[in-house]
Design an enzyme around this catalytic site. Structure first.
Site, mmCIF file in Angstrom:
data_model
loop_
_atom_site.group_PDB
_atom_site.id
_atom_site.type_symbol
_atom_site.label_atom_id
_atom_site.label_comp_id
_atom_site.label_asym_id
_atom_site.label_seq_id
_atom_site.Cartn_x
_atom_site.Cartn_y
_atom_site.Cartn_z
ATOM 1 N N GLU A 173 10.390 -47.010 17.967
ATOM 2 C CA GLU A 173 11.084 -46.903 16.668
ATOM 3 C C GLU A 173 12.376 -46.075 16.771
ATOM 4 O O GLU A 173 12.697 -45.261 15.910
ATOM 5 C CB GLU A 173 10.151 -46.338 15.601
ATOM 6 C CG GLU A 173 8.876 -47.171 15.508
ATOM 7 C CD GLU A 173 8.581 -47.713 14.137
ATOM 8 O OE1 GLU A 173 9.446 -47.671 13.264
ATOM 9 O OE2 GLU A 173 7.453 -48.212 13.967
ATOM 10 N N GLY B 298 -5.295 -24.166 28.739
ATOM 11 C CA GLY B 298 -5.368 -23.989 30.190
ATOM 12 C C GLY B 298 -5.953 -25.219 30.862
ATOM 13 O O GLY B 298 -5.659 -26.343 30.459
HETATM 14 N N1 CAA Z 1 19.459 -50.765 6.729
HETATM 15 C C1 CAA Z 1 20.286 -51.778 6.404
HETATM 16 N N2 CAA Z 1 21.378 -52.132 7.106
HETATM 17 C C2 CAA Z 1 21.630 -51.427 8.224
HETATM 18 C C3 CAA Z 1 20.828 -50.344 8.637
HETATM 19 C C4 CAA Z 1 19.699 -50.029 7.830
HETATM 20 N N3 CAA Z 1 18.881 -49.041 8.166
HETATM 21 N N4 CAA Z 1 21.324 -49.847 9.779
HETATM 22 C C5 CAA Z 1 22.415 -50.576 10.067
HETATM 23 N N5 CAA Z 1 22.585 -51.539 9.128
HETATM 24 C C6 CAA Z 1 23.663 -52.523 9.033
HETATM 25 C C7 CAA Z 1 25.011 -51.844 9.168
HETATM 26 O O1 CAA Z 1 25.487 -51.402 7.910
HETATM 27 C C8 CAA Z 1 25.872 -52.962 9.717
HETATM 28 O O2 CAA Z 1 26.234 -53.811 8.657
HETATM 29 P P1 CAA Z 1 27.734 -54.435 8.555
HETATM 30 O O3 CAA Z 1 27.884 -55.284 9.787
HETATM 31 O O4 CAA Z 1 27.696 -55.219 7.302
HETATM 32 O O5 CAA Z 1 28.652 -53.271 8.541
HETATM 33 C C9 CAA Z 1 24.884 -53.734 10.609
HETATM 34 O O6 CAA Z 1 23.567 -53.420 10.141
HETATM 35 C C10 CAA Z 1 25.000 -53.338 12.055
HETATM 36 O O7 CAA Z 1 24.718 -51.938 12.132
HETATM 37 P P2 CAA Z 1 25.214 -51.005 13.312
HETATM 38 O O8 CAA Z 1 26.697 -51.165 13.454
HETATM 39 O O9 CAA Z 1 24.662 -49.660 13.100
HETATM 40 O O10 CAA Z 1 24.541 -51.740 14.543
HETATM 41 P P3 CAA Z 1 24.421 -51.274 15.998
HETATM 42 O O11 CAA Z 1 24.283 -52.467 16.841
HETATM 43 O O12 CAA Z 1 25.497 -50.270 16.308
HETATM 44 O O13 CAA Z 1 22.994 -50.548 15.943
HETATM 45 C C11 CAA Z 1 21.417 -48.882 16.454
HETATM 46 C C12 CAA Z 1 22.810 -49.451 16.623
HETATM 47 C C13 CAA Z 1 21.331 -48.099 15.168
HETATM 48 C C14 CAA Z 1 21.265 -47.952 17.618
HETATM 49 C C15 CAA Z 1 20.308 -49.960 16.439
HETATM 50 O O14 CAA Z 1 20.508 -50.908 17.442
HETATM 51 C C16 CAA Z 1 18.959 -49.318 16.590
HETATM 52 O O15 CAA Z 1 18.413 -48.747 15.652
HETATM 53 N N6 CAA Z 1 18.371 -49.413 17.819
HETATM 54 C C17 CAA Z 1 17.020 -48.951 18.024
HETATM 55 C C18 CAA Z 1 16.067 -50.083 17.807
HETATM 56 C C19 CAA Z 1 14.674 -49.603 17.533
HETATM 57 O O16 CAA Z 1 14.441 -48.630 16.848
HETATM 58 N N7 CAA Z 1 13.711 -50.347 18.017
HETATM 59 C C20 CAA Z 1 12.340 -50.087 17.741
HETATM 60 C C21 CAA Z 1 11.554 -51.359 17.787
HETATM 61 S S1 CAA Z 1 10.123 -51.421 16.776
HETATM 62 C C22 CAA Z 1 8.977 -50.475 17.480
HETATM 63 O O17 CAA Z 1 9.222 -49.722 18.357
HETATM 64 C C23 CAA Z 1 7.620 -50.565 16.846
HETATM 65 C C24 CAA Z 1 6.465 -50.785 17.736
HETATM 66 O O18 CAA Z 1 5.689 -51.688 17.496
HETATM 67 C C25 CAA Z 1 6.176 -49.887 18.867
#
Ligand code: CAA
Length: 397
Positions: free
Chosen positions: A363, A339
């Site tokens: 993240e 509350g």
């Molecule tokens: N591990 C390894 N490789 C990976 C992967 C992973 N987890 N995820 C994707 N990849 C690879 C893919 O296989 C791809 O490889 P190929 O080109 O050889 O096929 C390549 O990376 C590109 O992947 P995507 O096509 O998935 O890339 P995208 O541009 O479509 O990504 C997304 C999209 C998943 C949304 C990504 O941009 C993302 O995760 N965005 C969010 C970013 C984020 O979380 N930021 C947080 C910052 S840190 C933080 O917040 C901490 C702090 O201090 C507060």
């Protein structure tokens, strides 16, 4: 299937819980009010071994498994989110990524200081215009002989003013690599480096967040993790570790909400009986218990997948997505149960409410994880084998 935790897991839970109660909680309300970190807590985390939980002993780490890291995150976030953020950034995003991608020489050079807390590591991916769209990097690295010259800016970086070194992801100015990204370990004492704290945050106030600026900063080619073209994948691997710590920490917020609400619901009486006897309060308590139990199963599974060397991006995204929403929901309900007392910092639940909101942004936002889960299910996204996997546990050597 074996769901039992080992005596070592129980021991680490107990020692992390005690650390939360005796080292983190004293003075926390004041630190949160004044938006001040306590560097002494960081030093004591190093002494207790928490900064090297799942780093092999040959690099001076504790050598525990990846589930242990989750347990430590749960117990330390039960005390305070800003301390779990340290584990996310230093252990998850920084050290574990070096463990996964570093050469043996790089691991020997960096991991012992990180695992013992002699040095603190940070992670620099996000930029003013590269948040969810992480590949839209404007920070550049231009090759000059044995060096790369870095220019650019990073935003929303945890430990910006404290970390001794950062894993920096940037765009290569010229490269023949298909994906024009690289990742470097950058020392904060490099000429051209500066940082600035961000003030006025809604939550995680006892933690430091800021911006980084790089001006003609010369980084030796030996400080590159992986090779040219690996930078984006390294960032995504780092997030597989960071998101795991956020997911396990979120369960700690639910634990903390339950600690506070069970006590309050038994102490506070209305119409001659404790409010815990009221069915609508019971409904909220039951919902928190549900979030905690589902959350643990989800993060234990990811820890097991790390231990056994499986790709786990999908499962990790799921754990982060579900657990952070459950933690925010639990904190909201905890305020409701308290509350008016839940609306001021006489009780800790308003802090849980503010802190748990942030984890649905950093993240990977709640929306990014929603989209990722839909894409996996629709067959638009899959987890392929990686050039470098995280070492399996028990560690070799
Ligand atoms: N591990 C390894 N490789 C990976 C992967 C992973 N987890 N995820 C994707 N990849 C690879 C893919 O296989 C791809 O490889 P190929 O080109 O050889 O096929 C390549 O990376 C590109 O992947 P995507 O096509 O998935 O890339 P995208 O541009 O479509 O990504 C997304 C999209 C998943 C949304 C990504 O941009 C993302 O995760 N965005 C969010 C970013 C984020 O979380 N930021 C947080 C910052 S840190 C933080 O917040 C901490 C702090 O201090 C507060």
């Amino acid at each position: 299937m074996d769901f039992s935790l080992t005596p070592e897991h129980e021991l680490i839970r107990e020692s992390a819980h005690k650390f939360g109660q005796t080292v983190i909680l004293p003075g926390l309300r004041e630190r949160d009010r004044e938006a001040k970190s306590d560097p002494d807590v960081l030093r004591k985390m190093g002494e207790a071994g928490f900064l090297g939980v799942c780093i092999p002993q040959k690099y001076e780490g504790m050598g525990a498994d990846y589930i242990s890291l989750g347990i430590v995150c749960e117990e330390l976030e039960r005390a305070d989110t800003s301390i779990r953020v340290v584990l996310s950034v230093h252990n998850g995003l920084h050290s574990m990524t070096i463990l996964q991608w570093g050469t043996e020489e790089q691991k020997k050079r960096w991991l012992p200081d990180l695992a013992t807390g002699r040095r603190v590591g940070g992670f620099a991916l996000t930029e003013p215009n590269a948040g969810s769209d992480a590949s839209n990097q404007k920070t550049t690295a231009r090759r000059e002989g044995d060096y790369y010259v870095l220019n650019g800016q990073k935003a929303w970086i945890s430990l910006a003013d404290y970390a001794d070194q950062f894993l920096v992801v940037c765009r290569l100015a010229e490269t023949s690599a298909k994906a024009p990204y690289a990742a470097f370990i950058v020392d904060r004492n490099t000429p051209g480096f500066s940082s600035r704290a961000i003030h006025g945050k809604l939550g995680v106030r006892a933690g430091n967040t800021g911006e980084l600026f790089f001006q003609d900063m010369k980084i030796h080619k030996d400080d590159m993790l992986g090779g040219e073209g690996d930078g984006f994948k390294i960032a995504m691997c780092a997030l597989d570790h960071g998101r795991y710590t956020v997911a396990s920490g979120a369960v700690g917020i639910i634990d903390a909400c339950l600690d506070a609400c069970v006590k309050y619901a038994n102490d506070r009486t209305v119409q001659g009986e404790p409010i815990g006897k009221k069915q609508l309060v019971q409904q909220m308590i039951a919902s928190m218990v549900q979030g905690r139990e589902i959350g643990r199963v989800l993060y234990y599974k990811v820890g097991w997948m790390k231990n056994t060397g499986q790709r786990h991006t999908k499962e990790c995204s799921m754990a982060k997505w579900v657990n952070c929403a459950a933690a925010f929901d639990a904190a909201n309900k905890a305020v409701e149960i308290h509350g008016a007392y839940g609306y001021c910092d006489e009780f800790p639940v308003e802090r849980y409410f503010r802190n748990s909101r942030g984890a649905m942004i950093y993240e990977g936002t709640h929306e990014i994880h929603t989209l990722m889960q839909a894409e996996y299910e629709l067959g638009y996204r899959s987890d392929k084998p990686l050039k470098h996997m995280l070492p399996t546990w028990p560690f070799a050597g």
